[in-house]
Design a protein around this motif. Structure first.
Motif, mmCIF file in Angstrom:
data_model
loop_
_atom_site.group_PDB
_atom_site.id
_atom_site.type_symbol
_atom_site.label_atom_id
_atom_site.label_comp_id
_atom_site.label_asym_id
_atom_site.label_seq_id
_atom_site.Cartn_x
_atom_site.Cartn_y
_atom_site.Cartn_z
ATOM 1 N N LYS A 491 0.831 -1.209 0.000
ATOM 2 C CA LYS A 491 0.000 0.000 0.000
ATOM 3 C C LYS A 491 0.863 1.255 0.000
ATOM 4 O O LYS A 491 0.419 2.321 -0.448
ATOM 5 C CB LYS A 491 -0.921 -0.016 1.228
ATOM 6 N N GLU A 492 2.067 1.099 0.514
ATOM 7 C CA GLU A 492 3.054 2.176 0.457
ATOM 8 C C GLU A 492 4.290 1.592 -0.212
ATOM 9 O O GLU A 492 4.861 0.600 0.255
ATOM 10 C CB GLU A 492 3.402 2.661 1.860
ATOM 11 N N PRO A 493 4.725 2.163 -1.344
ATOM 12 C CA PRO A 493 5.899 1.604 -2.026
ATOM 13 C C PRO A 493 7.162 1.810 -1.201
ATOM 14 O O PRO A 493 7.329 2.826 -0.521
ATOM 15 C CB PRO A 493 5.952 2.398 -3.338
ATOM 16 N N LEU A 494 8.060 0.841 -1.262
ATOM 17 C CA LEU A 494 9.304 0.944 -0.505
ATOM 18 C C LEU A 494 10.203 2.070 -0.998
ATOM 19 O O LEU A 494 11.155 2.462 -0.326
ATOM 20 C CB LEU A 494 10.055 -0.389 -0.565
ATOM 21 N N SER A 495 9.867 2.624 -2.156
ATOM 22 C CA SER A 495 10.605 3.798 -2.647
ATOM 23 C C SER A 495 10.382 4.999 -1.724
ATOM 24 O O SER A 495 11.122 5.976 -1.770
ATOM 25 C CB SER A 495 10.182 4.144 -4.071
ATOM 26 N N ASN A 496 9.333 4.902 -0.867
ATOM 27 C CA ASN A 496 9.034 5.985 0.072
ATOM 28 C C ASN A 496 9.668 5.738 1.447
ATOM 29 O O ASN A 496 9.295 6.389 2.427
ATOM 30 C CB ASN A 496 7.520 6.131 0.254
ATOM 31 N N TRP A 497 10.605 4.793 1.540
ATOM 32 C CA TRP A 497 11.228 4.470 2.823
ATOM 33 C C TRP A 497 11.898 5.690 3.462
ATOM 34 O O TRP A 497 11.743 5.950 4.658
ATOM 35 C CB TRP A 497 12.255 3.355 2.620
ATOM 36 N N ASP A 498 12.602 6.459 2.652
ATOM 37 C CA ASP A 498 13.278 7.646 3.197
ATOM 38 C C ASP A 498 12.271 8.678 3.693
ATOM 39 O O ASP A 498 12.526 9.383 4.682
ATOM 40 C CB ASP A 498 14.188 8.280 2.139
#
Length: 528
Positions: A491-498
């Motif tokens: 639901k939240e892409p890991l590209s948004n980890w930062d």
């Protein structure tokens, strides 16, 4: 033996044994204990002494205290230590009130079992408990009986103010179960790495392992509790393959705290679980799995090939439930945890030592020595061990072919009820003693023993208590839990980890949490 200082602020948050009293109901193994009667040989103490014991550590508070002439274990303790033992068993739920009443009246028991480390520190601060530091070096075998982490839990203000109460039980509730009959049918081997496990789960989902021609099987089922926490329901075990775990998991390395829930390796763990979700190897019902019973039902129905469950599911009662529900008894086997990319191979982390034995500050030196001698005998004497851990010889256990055999499971209901009071003395049982549990299926005992090597050390993060001035603590924890679930489900892409890390810093003041942790670890002597 070195001890580390622990602040009272830390101690006040430590919980008691709680659910880990599963060991009281039956669980464990037979390991040898070292005999050392150097402080307590019969005849060592010429003068009889009266000892009062407040035993809320009993494994059955509802059981009666038998008369002295029927109480075999009490007779052993009294004879060995030359004492008159007055044992008080408080009713369940009333122990704290009863103890406080005794203390207020000046009638402090000589030996007190406490269920939480916070109580241990509080009563010491009130002047109720004795400092045992000057005496413990006389009991090297008692010191060896418990690990350093357990003894550190007994430390407060640089002093040792208690003796560990009894071992917590690990290595049973989180076992790696896999359908061996499905592996055989698909001509696959037991997986040993995360990548191999993924391929097995994928095959279990896609290749009709039960042979019914339907697309109705899944590789894995997990869940999360009603608060949205992933711990204890399976997904956390997958994270341990990468050496990380959700919110409270904090390690100390190179004199610095490592917050595992935001460590770069957590991103890898979430990517692995997301890969599982994308491949649809996870039973979609996982979102409703918020209790152990619901996960058991999934296991009994036999449509999932890999799960994290209690090794006691191999016991006959559970096997019968599988047959009743699914019409068969699947060939479930317990396998070692996967060895992750960083060498981690963890079934679970060792539980924190909360329970303890404390001695009244009113006790003089002679009484303290006598009580510690009794604990030394209780916990370290090899010949005495089965008499306390298992029960009465000839009834609960016996020597068969030169080996101790626990016969508790063979007793009739009437006999079990007749001797319920032996539960008052089971505290010496070891946390890794499979014979204590009297498993009926040898495979259960084997799985329990094998799992012990994969129980990791206790994490220092267990010592932390929230800073009262940290008003964002609860919201921060909730945000972390929710974010981890979003990442692993996609639901939240890991590209948004930062972005997640930045939000923790800017909106939830992660820096304050880090400073609080460092401050408390310094107070505990865990970092310089």
């Amino acid at each position: 033996m070195q001890r580390k200082k622990i602040s009272f602020a830390i101690l006040s948050a430590i919980l008691g044994l709680g659910t880990l009293l599963s060991g009281c109901g039956g669980n464990e193994e037979v390991t040898s204990t070292t005999s050392s009667n150097s402080q307590g040989q019969s005849g060592q103490f010429a003068t009889k002494m009266k000892i009062s014991m407040f035993n809320q550590g009993t494994f059955n508070a509802a059981a009666p205290v038998p008369p002295r002439d029927e109480d075999v274990q009490r007779q052993m303790l009294e004879k060995e230590m030359n004492i008159d033992l007055d044992m008080m068993i408080p009713q369940a739920g009333q122990a704290t009130t009863k103890l406080n009443t005794l203390i207020a009246g000046g009638d402090i028991p000589d030996l007190i079992f406490l269920k939480s480390r916070a109580d241990l520190a509080q009563y010491y601060d009130q002047g109720v408990l004795a400092d045992l530091t000057p005496y413990l070096d006389q009991f090297p075998e008692l010191q060896k009986r418990f690990g350093n982490d357990s003894w550190e839990a007994m430390s407060y203000q640089g002093k040792t103010i208690g003796v560990p109460g009894y071992d917590n039980v690990n290595g049973i509730s989180r076992s790696f179960f896999i359908r061996n009959d499905w592996l055989k049918k698909l001509n696959m081997e037991v997986p040993t790495t995360p990548d191999e496990l993924f391929e097995v789960m994928k095959a279990f989902t896609e290749k009709d392992p039960d042979g019914n021609g339907k697309n109705d099987t899944y590789g894995f089922i997990g869940g999360m509790n009603k608060e949205g926490n992933l711990q204890t329901y399976g997904f956390d075990s997958l994270m341990w393959m990468f050496g990380v775990n959700p919110p409270s998991a904090i390690e100390i390395k190179d004199n610095e705290p490592i917050f595992l829930f935001i460590d770069p390796k957590m991103k890898e763990a979430l990517a692995y679980i997301n890969k599982m979700m994308e491949a649809k190897v996870v039973d979609p019902d996982w979102v409703t799995m918020n209790s152990p019973d619901l996960l058991d039902q999934k296991m009994f129905k036999g449509k999932v090939g890999f799960m994290i469950r209690d090794a006691r599911r191999l016991e006959p009662d559970y096997q019968q439930k599988m047959k009743e529900i699914s019409g068969e008894v699947p060939e479930w086997i317990v396998i070692p945890p996967m060895k992750g990319p960083y060498g981690d191979q963890i079934v679970e982390r060792k539980s924190f030592q909360g329970n303890s034995w404390a001695i009244s500050a009113k006790a003089d030196k002679d009484k303290i020595i006598r009580i510690l001698s009794m604990l030394n005998y209780l916990f370290t004497d090899e010949e005495a061990y089965p008499n306390f851990a298992y029960g009465i010889k000839g009834i609960h256990w016996d020597v068969v072919d030169g080996k101790i055999k626990n016969k508790t499971s063979e007793l009739s209901k009437e006999m079990k009820e007749k001797y319920l009071w032996v539960d008052h003395y089971r505290m010496p049982r070891r946390g890794d003693d499979a014979e204590y549990f009297s498993f009926q299926n040898p495979k259960t005992a084997e799985a329990f023993k094998d799992n012990q090597q994969y129980v990791g050390p206790t994490l220092p993060g267990n010592l932390l208590t929230p800073d009262p001035s940290d008003t964002l603590d609860a919201d921060r924890t909730r945000f972390i839990n929710e974010s981890l679930v979003k990442f692993m489900t996609g639901k939240e892409p890991l590209s948004n980890w930062d972005n997640f890390l930045q939000t923790l810093d800017t909106k939830f003041d992660m820096q304050k949490y880090k400073e609080t942790a460092i401050k408390q670890f310094k107070e505990a002597g865990l970092i310089k």
